[in-house]
Design an enzyme around this catalytic site. Structure first.
Site, mmCIF file in Angstrom:
data_model
loop_
_atom_site.group_PDB
_atom_site.id
_atom_site.type_symbol
_atom_site.label_atom_id
_atom_site.label_comp_id
_atom_site.label_asym_id
_atom_site.label_seq_id
_atom_site.Cartn_x
_atom_site.Cartn_y
_atom_site.Cartn_z
ATOM 1 N N LYS A 187 -36.109 10.444 -7.641
ATOM 2 C CA LYS A 187 -36.864 9.213 -7.473
ATOM 3 C C LYS A 187 -38.349 9.495 -7.724
ATOM 4 O O LYS A 187 -38.904 10.438 -7.184
ATOM 5 C CB LYS A 187 -36.658 8.665 -6.059
ATOM 6 C CG LYS A 187 -37.186 7.258 -5.830
ATOM 7 C CD LYS A 187 -36.748 6.725 -4.481
ATOM 8 C CE LYS A 187 -37.129 5.263 -4.291
ATOM 9 N NZ LYS A 187 -36.650 4.706 -3.014
ATOM 10 N N ARG A 216 -28.082 -11.702 5.177
ATOM 11 C CA ARG A 216 -26.876 -10.909 4.919
ATOM 12 C C ARG A 216 -26.074 -10.669 6.187
ATOM 13 O O ARG A 216 -24.935 -10.216 6.133
ATOM 14 C CB ARG A 216 -27.279 -9.578 4.287
ATOM 15 C CG ARG A 216 -27.846 -9.714 2.884
ATOM 16 C CD ARG A 216 -28.728 -8.539 2.484
ATOM 17 N NE ARG A 216 -28.058 -7.264 2.557
ATOM 18 C CZ ARG A 216 -27.371 -6.700 1.557
ATOM 19 N NH1 ARG A 216 -27.252 -7.343 0.416
ATOM 20 N NH2 ARG A 216 -26.824 -5.521 1.695
ATOM 21 N N GLU A 272 -27.313 -4.555 7.143
ATOM 22 C CA GLU A 272 -27.839 -5.582 8.033
ATOM 23 C C GLU A 272 -26.809 -6.051 9.054
ATOM 24 O O GLU A 272 -27.141 -6.305 10.216
ATOM 25 C CB GLU A 272 -28.344 -6.771 7.202
ATOM 26 C CG GLU A 272 -29.580 -6.480 6.381
ATOM 27 C CD GLU A 272 -29.291 -5.783 5.065
ATOM 28 O OE1 GLU A 272 -30.253 -5.451 4.342
ATOM 29 O OE2 GLU A 272 -28.088 -5.561 4.746
#
Length: 581
Positions: free
Chosen positions: A247, A361, A333
């Site tokens: 990343k 969500r 979530e």
């Protein structure tokens, strides 16, 4: 000076004419234009820098759009867009706003979904694969999903379905060892084990689910990715290609601080320093001070829970001081809410920290696990504002969503004192779940003598017109009140506080010397607070004006344009009031 290779690339077909050295040079050029743009506009830095090679390799080996790729979250699709005819949006500042930061079917036949939330790609790809097969069409279907996204339940549901298919489906797991922040959860132990054994570990989540499995140790090695894709193109069964990438690849500040550069505001390209850093007090300071006071002075058994967005609330500050009370459940979530429900049922007082656009969500858990069971969980909701930019991250639907769940109290503070009082009340009541809408404007402060969640606060007592300013729009109500004085109207200003249950006593009292009630809310009017007020006065002579956001997914508009369209400037509100009078 040699012509940049990127200048010759107008579609994926152009890649197929290039040699490895030319493709490698193209990767360097793409990283340069990516960084140049996001340093000026802001955007997802680390995710895009990490997938340059695998994206080039995909479009070199596969034949998009006959071969289809679904990008999970799609915040890493910048290179994909550059290679599929949209490079001007990175090369020419005049066109920077021409494309979304996420995939968008209206932009290109190489995009299939508007996606800005995570863990969806495998499920979407399984549906596309079934549709292809049932219509006897050809072509590969690939889902590209990051390791962080695998913690979402839908990703595992998608894997479960994928294993039952008997035709082409490729699931590329882009494993950079990071979510938005660090990865959290048991499956990451297995991913680490697979990375450390070059994919040979006996424990293998994907094989255990019945999927074929292959591993690429360096997904930033273009030759390795070209070979990997050649080997699996047109494969006749569901296959996981586990690829290890870095990343932030190619930009030292993004590698050194992966969490900060997941998404970044405009920054100095040479140093990585933020160009216009925010300074001064924030509502996070109030939240942390309140939590510390509850622990040390009230001895309240609080915990802090996040679903992979600790930076939004600076929660690692709390985690460093109270590691045994801090939980990051990853991008999950639903788990965050049910996890909190279990804690609350056994006597703890959990505080769950969310962004309103992600909290949707977990709607079933909010309604079922918290609402029905009346569990005293506190949910902090950030990002509640009229937002533009793209349709996937909207901050206006939380009021309609939360204020209509039976038993859940949704509060909207207007000052730091009110925020602290609401948190304290929520942590010591036993009626049920409480959500608190953290204001999205700058920090405001005002003395607070007492707090009653069932009563509106009278900021200014007037007559004829009553202005109800919800949360961050109380300052707008006060500005309108001042402006109306020039029209010989001394309006009442009220702070509603409670978005889920109306203060019917105060509303009834207004009928004695008011003829117009005006609601101002930074949320969707449909299903919002203003509708509740209008309904209350439905059979009376009271007139009601509701100001707020339209029920729609905003896209490329600026915030200023939206505020003007929705008539949320002081002059527009005053104009509408005077016309109504």
């Amino acid at each position: 000076m040699e012509t940049p290779i990127l200048n010759t690339i107008n579609s994926p077909a152009d890649l197929k004419q290039l040699a490895l050295l030319e493709l490698t040079q193209l990767a360097t050029e793409i990283r340069s234009v990516l960084l140049n743009k996001v340093s000026q506009t802001g955007g997802h830095v680390g995710p895009n820098l990490g997938v340059v090679e695998l994206t080039i390799a995909f479009h070199t080996i596969f034949d998009s759009p006959t071969d289809k790729v679904v990008w999970d979250v799609s915040h890493q699709s910048y290179t994909h867009k550059i290679l599929t005819g949209r490079k001007q949006a990175w090369l020419d500042p005049a066109h920077y706003d021409d494309v979304s930061g996420y995939t968008a079917p209206e932009e290109s036949p190489h995009d299939y979904f508007n996606i800005g939330h995570t863990s969806t790609s495998i499920a979407l790809a399984t549906g596309m694969a079934v549709a292809r097969d049932s219509q006897h069409r050809s072509g590969n279907v690939m889902a590209v999903i990051g390791d962080g996204s695998l913690s979402g339940g839908l990703a595992l549901e998608g894997l479960n379905t994928a294993a039952t298919l008997q035709s082409n489906l490729i699931i590329l797991v882009n494993d950079n060892g990071m979510s938005i922040a660090e990865d959290h959860g048991g499956l990451y132990t297995n991913l680490k084990e697979l990375r450390e054994t070059n994919g040979q570990a006996d424990n293998n989540l994907f094989k255990a689910m019945g999927l074929d499995y292959r591993y690429v140790a360096d997904g930033n090695d273009l030759a390795a990715m070209l070979d990997a894709f050649k080997a699996i193109k047109d494969i006749d069964h569901p296959t996981v290609l586990h690829v290890h990438t870095e990343k932030g690849r190619g930009y030292a500040p993004a590698i050194a601080n992966k969490e900060a550069f997941h998404w970044h505001v405009p920054f100095d390209l040479a140093t990585g320093e933020t160009l216009h850093p925010s300074t001064g007090e924030s509502y996070n300071d109030t939240i942390h001070a309140t939590m510390e006071a509850e622990l040390t002075q009230q001895h309240t058994p609080i915990t802090a829970i996040t679903a992979a967005i600790p930076g939004m609330y600076d929660l690692k500050r709390f985690g460093r001081n109270h590691p045994e009370r801090y939980f990051d459940v990853g991008i999950a979530e639903q788990e965050s809410i049910s996890f909190a429900a279990g804690q609350a049922q056994q006597g703890l007082r959990p505080i769950v920290f969310h962004s309103g656009t992600f909290l949707q969500r977990a709607y079933d858990q909010l309604s079922h696990d918290l609402g029905i069971n009346k569990l005293p969980v506190t949910v902090m909701v950030g990002g509640g504002n009229i937002s533009a930019g793209d349709p996937t991250h909207q901050g206006t639907f939380d009021v309609a969503m939360l204020s209509n769940i039976p038993g859940l109290t949704y509060l909207a503070p207007t000052t730091k004192e009110e925020l602290a009082a609401m948190m304290h009340w929520a942590l010591h009541q036993n009626q049920g779940p409480v959500a608190i809408r953290v204001p999205g404007n700058g920090v405001h402060s005002a003395p607070l003598s007492d707090f009653d969640p069932a009563r509106m606060r009278t900021v200014h007592a007037g007559q004829k017109v009553a202005l109800l300013g919800v949360g961050s729009l109380l300052p707008l109500a006060e500005q309108v009140q001042t402006a109306l004085l020039t029209h010989d109207v001394d309006a009442t200003v009220l702070d509603p506080r409670n978005l889920s249950t109306l203060d019917t006593k105060t509303l009834t009292n207004l009928t004695a010397n008011h003829q117009l009630v005006v609601t101002l809310e930074e949320a969707s009017l449909s299903g919002g607070f203003g509708e509740k007020v209008a309904s209350f006065y439905g059979n009376t002579d009271m007139h009601v004006l509701n100001f707020g956001a339209a029920k729609r997914f905003n896209d490329r508009e600026t915030s200023a344009e939206l505020w003007h369209e929705f008539k949320l400037t002081p002059a527009q509100v005053v104009s509408e009031i005077t016309k109504a009078l």
